[in-house]
Design a protein around this motif. Sequence first.
Motif, PDB file in Angstrom:
ATOM      1  N   VAL A 212      -1.417   1.885  -2.652  1.00 27.16           N
ATOM      2  CA  VAL A 212       0.014   2.178  -2.670  1.00 27.16           C
ATOM      3  C   VAL A 212       0.295   3.251  -1.630  1.00 27.16           C
ATOM      4  CG1 VAL A 212       1.948   3.048  -4.025  1.00 27.16           C
ATOM      5  CG2 VAL A 212       0.250   1.552  -5.091  1.00 27.16           C
ATOM      6  N   ILE A 213       1.189   2.932  -0.704  1.00 26.13           N
ATOM      7  CA  ILE A 213       1.506   3.820   0.410  1.00 26.13           C
ATOM      8  C   ILE A 213       2.891   4.402   0.202  1.00 26.13           C
ATOM      9  CG2 ILE A 213       1.663   4.034   2.917  1.00 26.13           C
ATOM     10  CD1 ILE A 213       0.281   1.248   3.055  1.00 26.13           C
ATOM     11  N   ASN A 214       2.978   5.733   0.218  1.00 30.23           N
ATOM     12  CA  ASN A 214       4.260   6.426   0.208  1.00 30.23           C
ATOM     13  C   ASN A 214       4.386   7.214   1.503  1.00 30.23           C
ATOM     14  OD1 ASN A 214       3.371   6.408  -2.912  1.00 30.23           O
ATOM     15  ND2 ASN A 214       5.610   6.337  -2.760  1.00 30.23           N
ATOM     16  N   GLY A 215       5.571   7.242   2.063  1.00 25.44           N
ATOM     17  CA  GLY A 215       5.757   8.002   3.290  1.00 25.44           C
ATOM     18  C   GLY A 215       7.221   8.228   3.571  1.00 25.44           C
ATOM     19  N   GLY A 216       7.480   9.022   4.589  1.00 23.34           N
ATOM     20  CA  GLY A 216       8.861   9.253   4.953  1.00 23.34           C
ATOM     21  C   GLY A 216       9.022  10.349   5.981  1.00 23.34           C
ATOM     22  N   ILE A 217      10.286  10.563   6.332  1.00 22.59           N
ATOM     23  CA  ILE A 217      10.677  11.621   7.264  1.00 22.59           C
ATOM     24  C   ILE A 217      11.883  12.319   6.669  1.00 22.59           C
ATOM     25  CG2 ILE A 217      11.434  12.170   9.609  1.00 22.59           C
ATOM     26  CD1 ILE A 217      10.153   9.548  10.539  1.00 22.59           C
ATOM     27  N   SER A 218      11.830  13.634   6.577  1.00 21.48           N
ATOM     28  CA  SER A 218      12.898  14.403   5.941  1.00 21.48           C
ATOM     29  C   SER A 218      14.250  14.094   6.559  1.00 21.48           C
ATOM     30  CB  SER A 218      12.609  15.903   6.069  1.00 21.48           C
ATOM     31  OG  SER A 218      11.441  16.255   5.375  1.00 21.48           O
ATOM     32  N   GLY A 219      15.215  13.778   5.699  1.00 18.51           N
ATOM     33  CA  GLY A 219      16.571  13.533   6.147  1.00 18.51           C
ATOM     34  C   GLY A 219      16.805  12.171   6.753  1.00 18.51           C
ATOM     35  N   ILE A 220      15.747  11.343   6.853  1.00 10.99           N
ATOM     36  CA  ILE A 220      15.877  10.036   7.510  1.00 10.99           C
ATOM     37  C   ILE A 220      15.568   8.891   6.560  1.00 10.99           C
ATOM     38  CG2 ILE A 220      14.922   8.555   9.321  1.00 10.99           C
ATOM     39  CD1 ILE A 220      14.658  11.071  11.029  1.00 10.99           C
ATOM     40  N   GLY A 221      14.466   8.954   5.850  1.00 11.10           N
ATOM     41  CA  GLY A 221      14.153   7.878   4.927  1.00 11.10           C
ATOM     42  C   GLY A 221      12.765   7.994   4.348  1.00 11.10           C
ATOM     43  N   GLU A 222      12.574   7.376   3.186  1.00 13.23           N
ATOM     44  CA  GLU A 222      11.282   7.321   2.516  1.00 13.23           C
ATOM     45  C   GLU A 222      11.020   5.891   2.054  1.00 13.23           C
ATOM     46  OE1 GLU A 222      10.884  10.163  -0.613  1.00 13.23           O
ATOM     47  OE2 GLU A 222      11.534  11.864   0.631  1.00 13.23           O
ATOM     48  N   PHE A 223       9.746   5.581   1.799  1.00 15.34           N
ATOM     49  CA  PHE A 223       9.400   4.236   1.374  1.00 15.34           C
ATOM     50  C   PHE A 223       8.174   4.256   0.476  1.00 15.34           C
ATOM     51  CE2 PHE A 223       7.133   5.044   5.322  1.00 15.34           C
ATOM     52  CZ  PHE A 223       5.838   4.664   5.007  1.00 15.34           C
ATOM     53  N   GLU A 224       8.002   3.177  -0.272  1.00 15.01           N
ATOM     54  CA  GLU A 224       6.778   2.919  -1.019  1.00 15.01           C
ATOM     55  C   GLU A 224       6.467   1.446  -0.882  1.00 15.01           C
ATOM     56  OE1 GLU A 224       5.891   4.645  -4.968  1.00 15.01           O
ATOM     57  OE2 GLU A 224       5.701   2.554  -5.639  1.00 15.01           O
ATOM     58  N   VAL A 225       5.259   1.138  -0.453  1.00 12.13           N
ATOM     59  CA  VAL A 225       4.814  -0.241  -0.319  1.00 12.13           C
ATOM     60  C   VAL A 225       3.392  -0.350  -0.867  1.00 12.13           C
ATOM     61  CG1 VAL A 225       6.264  -0.849   1.664  1.00 12.13           C
ATOM     62  CG2 VAL A 225       4.019   0.197   2.063  1.00 12.13           C
ATOM     63  N   ARG A 226       3.006  -1.572  -1.170  1.00  5.71           N
ATOM     64  CA  ARG A 226       1.666  -1.835  -1.709  1.00  5.71           C
ATOM     65  C   ARG A 226       0.963  -2.835  -0.825  1.00  5.71           C
ATOM     66  NH1 ARG A 226      -0.832  -5.575  -4.949  1.00  5.71           N
ATOM     67  NH2 ARG A 226      -2.406  -4.782  -6.431  1.00  5.71           N
ATOM     68  N   VAL A 227      -0.343  -2.626  -0.607  1.00 11.06           N
ATOM     69  CA  VAL A 227      -1.131  -3.544   0.205  1.00 11.06           C
ATOM     70  C   VAL A 227      -1.555  -4.726  -0.663  1.00 11.06           C
ATOM     71  CG1 VAL A 227      -3.183  -3.836   1.627  1.00 11.06           C
ATOM     72  CG2 VAL A 227      -1.979  -1.644   1.621  1.00 11.06           C
ATOM     73  N   GLY A 228      -1.220  -5.927  -0.203  1.00  4.92           N
ATOM     74  CA  GLY A 228      -1.550  -7.127  -0.940  1.00  4.92           C
ATOM     75  C   GLY A 228      -2.963  -7.621  -0.686  1.00  4.92           C
ATOM     76  N   SER A 229      -3.199  -8.835  -1.097  1.00  6.51           N
ATOM     77  CA  SER A 229      -4.528  -9.435  -0.946  1.00  6.51           C
ATOM     78  C   SER A 229      -4.832  -9.762   0.514  1.00  6.51           C
ATOM     79  CB  SER A 229      -4.623 -10.694  -1.788  1.00  6.51           C
ATOM     80  OG  SER A 229      -4.407 -10.419  -3.148  1.00  6.51           O
ATOM     81  N   ARG A 230      -6.094  -9.708   0.834  1.00  2.42           N
ATOM     82  CA  ARG A 230      -6.541 -10.052   2.183  1.00  2.42           C
ATOM     83  C   ARG A 230      -6.295 -11.526   2.461  1.00  2.42           C
ATOM     84  NH1 ARG A 230     -10.712  -7.727   5.487  1.00  2.42           N
ATOM     85  NH2 ARG A 230     -11.077  -6.246   3.784  1.00  2.42           N
ATOM     86  N   ARG A 231      -5.709 -11.809   3.621  1.00  2.00           N
ATOM     87  CA  ARG A 231      -5.484 -13.189   4.019  1.00  2.00           C
ATOM     88  C   ARG A 231      -6.780 -13.795   4.547  1.00  2.00           C
ATOM     89  NH1 ARG A 231      -0.159 -13.391   7.734  1.00  2.00           N
ATOM     90  NH2 ARG A 231      -0.601 -15.623   7.521  1.00  2.00           N
ATOM     91  N   ALA A 232      -6.971 -15.051   4.291  1.00  2.00           N
ATOM     92  CA  ALA A 232      -8.191 -15.715   4.748  1.00  2.00           C
ATOM     93  C   ALA A 232      -8.171 -15.879   6.250  1.00  2.00           C
ATOM     94  CB  ALA A 232      -8.320 -17.081   4.086  1.00  2.00           C
ATOM     95  N   ASP A 233      -9.305 -15.563   6.923  1.00  2.00           N
ATOM     96  CA  ASP A 233      -9.401 -15.738   8.381  1.00  2.00           C
ATOM     97  C   ASP A 233      -9.533 -17.219   8.713  1.00  2.00           C
ATOM     98  OD1 ASP A 233      -9.192 -13.063   8.983  1.00  2.00           O
ATOM     99  OD2 ASP A 233     -11.345 -12.713   8.901  1.00  2.00           O
TER     100      ASP A 233
END
Length: 233
Positions: A212-233
Amino acid sequence: MSMSNFVFEPTRISSLPVSGSEGRFPVARVFCLGRNYHWGDSQSGVREVPAFFMKPATSVIDAQGELDFPTQTEQFCHEIELVVAIGKGGFQISEEQALEHVWGYAAGLDLTRRDLQMAAKAVGNPWEPAKAFDGSAPITPIQPARVGEHPKQGAIWLSVNGVERQRSDLESQIWSVSEVISQLSHSVSLRAGDLIMTGTPPGVAALQEGDVINGGISGIGEFEVRVGSRRAD
């Protein structure tokens, strides 16, 4: 040109939400700055000319929900960045006038297949295979720039599973937004809808399925996303 003149239906335009609005920002092109923070290297004051590369507009997605784990990599890495959204085109824009061309700002991820990037660097090949895959540019809603108000400082940060990995301040950028816009516009004519991803601070590291990735920039925006399953090569 009438739609009937196209030999097939054009690809849908990529776009991003606008903060506080039902409108969406249409994406033209995505330019990225290769290095814009000191990563433990010398801070002697000598600045190398910025190195730009590109991602396709189709790499842009809303920074929410689940991210696909891309193929062909064992080092799927995060890079948190300030994103500049261009609202007025121009060529050979001066630094003094550069901010007049900015429509707004966002926080974004320059997701990278870092093992492919390192292999490309070793032999002088382009970075696009490492940078330009589907969904490689999750970006928060665009925050419209208020007249006379453009961020020159503010915390930029990213954590994975609650552990902070990247933190810096926009004032630590080697090249300012005005300088980046001016330099890029001396190479290509900028267009309304262009996005510029302005580089990431140190702390880049690999992601794993389920992170689970959380990040952002003060006064501009924040987000939370999750890394899904690995795609088959």
